[in-house]
Every structure is written in C-alpha cells, then in structure tokens.
Scaffold this motif. Structure first.
Motif, PDB file in Angstrom:
ATOM      1  N   ALA A  54       0.846  -1.201   0.000  1.00  0.00           N
ATOM      2  CA  ALA A  54       0.000   0.000   0.000  1.00  0.00           C
ATOM      3  C   ALA A  54       0.878   1.246   0.000  1.00  0.00           C
ATOM      4  O   ALA A  54       1.965   1.264   0.590  1.00  0.00           O
ATOM      5  CB  ALA A  54      -0.909   0.010   1.225  1.00  0.00           C
ATOM      6  N   LYS A  55       0.425   2.270  -0.694  1.00  0.00           N
ATOM      7  CA  LYS A  55       1.145   3.542  -0.695  1.00  0.00           C
ATOM      8  C   LYS A  55       0.752   4.327   0.561  1.00  0.00           C
ATOM      9  O   LYS A  55      -0.440   4.498   0.840  1.00  0.00           O
ATOM     10  CB  LYS A  55       0.782   4.362  -1.937  1.00  0.00           C
ATOM     11  N   PRO A  56       1.730   4.797   1.321  1.00  0.00           N
ATOM     12  CA  PRO A  56       1.408   5.556   2.541  1.00  0.00           C
ATOM     13  C   PRO A  56       0.456   6.733   2.285  1.00  0.00           C
ATOM     14  O   PRO A  56      -0.419   7.008   3.105  1.00  0.00           O
ATOM     15  CB  PRO A  56       2.772   6.039   3.027  1.00  0.00           C
ATOM     16  N   ALA A  57       0.603   7.391   1.138  1.00  0.00           N
ATOM     17  CA  ALA A  57      -0.258   8.541   0.831  1.00  0.00           C
ATOM     18  C   ALA A  57      -1.712   8.130   0.631  1.00  0.00           C
ATOM     19  O   ALA A  57      -2.615   8.955   0.774  1.00  0.00           O
ATOM     20  CB  ALA A  57       0.252   9.262  -0.409  1.00  0.00           C
ATOM     21  N   ASP A  58      -1.957   6.863   0.335  1.00  0.00           N
ATOM     22  CA  ASP A  58      -3.322   6.384   0.121  1.00  0.00           C
ATOM     23  C   ASP A  58      -4.010   5.947   1.416  1.00  0.00           C
ATOM     24  O   ASP A  58      -5.219   5.706   1.426  1.00  0.00           O
ATOM     25  CB  ASP A  58      -3.328   5.215  -0.864  1.00  0.00           C
ATOM     26  N   LEU A  59      -3.242   5.818   2.491  1.00  0.00           N
ATOM     27  CA  LEU A  59      -3.820   5.375   3.760  1.00  0.00           C
ATOM     28  C   LEU A  59      -4.469   6.567   4.482  1.00  0.00           C
ATOM     29  O   LEU A  59      -3.921   7.668   4.490  1.00  0.00           O
ATOM     30  CB  LEU A  59      -2.749   4.751   4.648  1.00  0.00           C
ATOM     31  N   PRO A  60      -5.625   6.353   5.100  1.00  0.00           N
ATOM     32  CA  PRO A  60      -6.296   7.458   5.787  1.00  0.00           C
ATOM     33  C   PRO A  60      -5.569   7.862   7.075  1.00  0.00           C
ATOM     34  O   PRO A  60      -4.927   7.033   7.719  1.00  0.00           O
ATOM     35  CB  PRO A  60      -7.676   6.881   6.114  1.00  0.00           C
ATOM     36  N   VAL A  61      -5.680   9.124   7.405  1.00  0.00           N
ATOM     37  CA  VAL A  61      -5.140   9.613   8.673  1.00  0.00           C
ATOM     38  C   VAL A  61      -6.184   9.333   9.750  1.00  0.00           C
ATOM     39  O   VAL A  61      -7.367   9.617   9.558  1.00  0.00           O
ATOM     40  CB  VAL A  61      -4.847  11.131   8.607  1.00  0.00           C
ATOM     41  N   GLU A  62      -5.760   8.750  10.843  1.00  0.00           N
ATOM     42  CA  GLU A  62      -6.679   8.430  11.927  1.00  0.00           C
ATOM     43  C   GLU A  62      -6.277   9.186  13.185  1.00  0.00           C
ATOM     44  O   GLU A  62      -5.094   9.331  13.484  1.00  0.00           O
ATOM     45  CB  GLU A  62      -6.654   6.932  12.231  1.00  0.00           C
ATOM     46  N   LEU A  63      -7.280   9.621  13.901  1.00  0.00           N
ATOM     47  CA  LEU A  63      -7.055  10.255  15.194  1.00  0.00           C
ATOM     48  C   LEU A  63      -7.155   9.200  16.289  1.00  0.00           C
ATOM     49  O   LEU A  63      -7.764   8.147  16.098  1.00  0.00           O
ATOM     50  CB  LEU A  63      -8.103  11.345  15.442  1.00  0.00           C
ATOM     51  N   ALA A  64      -6.582   9.500  17.424  1.00  0.00           N
ATOM     52  CA  ALA A  64      -6.706   8.590  18.561  1.00  0.00           C
ATOM     53  C   ALA A  64      -8.183   8.435  18.892  1.00  0.00           C
ATOM     54  O   ALA A  64      -8.943   9.394  18.879  1.00  0.00           O
ATOM     55  CB  ALA A  64      -5.940   9.139  19.759  1.00  0.00           C
ATOM     56  N   SER A  65      -8.583   7.221  19.174  1.00  0.00           N
ATOM     57  CA  SER A  65      -9.989   6.978  19.494  1.00  0.00           C
ATOM     58  C   SER A  65     -10.180   6.446  20.905  1.00  0.00           C
ATOM     59  O   SER A  65     -11.295   6.357  21.392  1.00  0.00           O
ATOM     60  CB  SER A  65     -10.598   5.996  18.493  1.00  0.00           C
ATOM     61  N   LYS A  66      -9.084   6.113  21.564  1.00  0.00           N
ATOM     62  CA  LYS A  66      -9.169   5.598  22.930  1.00  0.00           C
ATOM     63  C   LYS A  66      -8.308   6.472  23.834  1.00  0.00           C
ATOM     64  O   LYS A  66      -7.113   6.666  23.571  1.00  0.00           O
ATOM     65  CB  LYS A  66      -8.696   4.142  22.970  1.00  0.00           C
ATOM     66  N   TYR A  67      -8.924   6.995  24.886  1.00  0.00           N
ATOM     67  CA  TYR A  67      -8.229   7.860  25.839  1.00  0.00           C
ATOM     68  C   TYR A  67      -8.325   7.242  27.233  1.00  0.00           C
ATOM     69  O   TYR A  67      -9.281   6.525  27.532  1.00  0.00           O
ATOM     70  CB  TYR A  67      -8.853   9.259  25.859  1.00  0.00           C
TER      71      TYR A  67
END
Length: 116
Positions: free
Chosen positions: A74-87
């Motif tokens: 997979a190309k890194p530029a094609d991967l979605p940016v994710e925010l932290a979801s567990k705090y």
C-alpha cells in the motif's frame, strides 16, 4: 508565576521538556497546593493529580496495522489519517488526599486507572 497569579490549578502539556521534568513539576504543584492535569500517565505516576491522554499502547497497535499494509504494497499517501480513538483517565488519589481534595465519586468510577 502560577502562584503569584493565584491560579486554581495547572495544565501541563506533554512535551519532551515537561516529560523530563515530570517529577519536579508534580512536586511543585503539590508544594503550592495546585491541582494538576497532565497529558500522560507517567506524570500521575510521578505524583501529578490526574491525566487524560490517548492510550499509547492502542496507538502503537494501530500503527502496526499501517506498517503491515505498507509492507504489503500500500502507498502511505493512500492510507487514511486516523485520530486517537481511545483515551485513558488516570487519577492519583494519594495526591488528591495530600491536596485535601474531595473528588466526586463518579470521577473515580470513570477513571481507567486509580493510583493509591
């Protein structure tokens, strides 16, 4: 400065500088009877009152899935940016007692970890 300004508490952001001085920061807050909120569990272990921060173990696991996808082509530029979801909310009740704070019962119930 916080003492001179008569603040009611302090919030310390997680930086390399604050991490390397977490124990002195926690001691100063306790010495001046200031409730303290930090951006990481290690600050609470050092004597800070509480922290609310992303679960870094969860973030590391999720990063491993990204690495796996990249290694599989997979190309890194094609991967979605994710925010932290567990705090995680971590509270040091020893510090709360030393500050003579009566924390609400629901805060202890909500905490992911309590240090006594």
């Amino acid at each position: 400065m916080a003492v001179q300004e008569r603040v009611d508490g302090i919030l310390v952001q997680p930086t390399s500088l604050s991490r390397s001085h977490r124990a002195p920061l926690a001691k100063l807050a306790l010495k001046h009877r200031l409730p303290s909120m930090f951006g990481g569990r290690e600050y609470v272990e050092a004597g800070g009152l509480m922290s609310y921060a992303p679960d870094y173990v969860d973030l590391t696991r999720r990063a491993a899935t990204y690495i796996d996808k990249i290694l599989k082509g997979a190309k890194p530029a094609d991967l979605p940016v994710e925010l932290a979801s567990k705090y995680l909310l971590v509270i040091n009740f020893t510090t709360a007692k030393a500050l003579k704070l009566d924390l609400p019962w629901f805060l202890e119930q909500r905490a992911d970890e309590v240090i006594e």
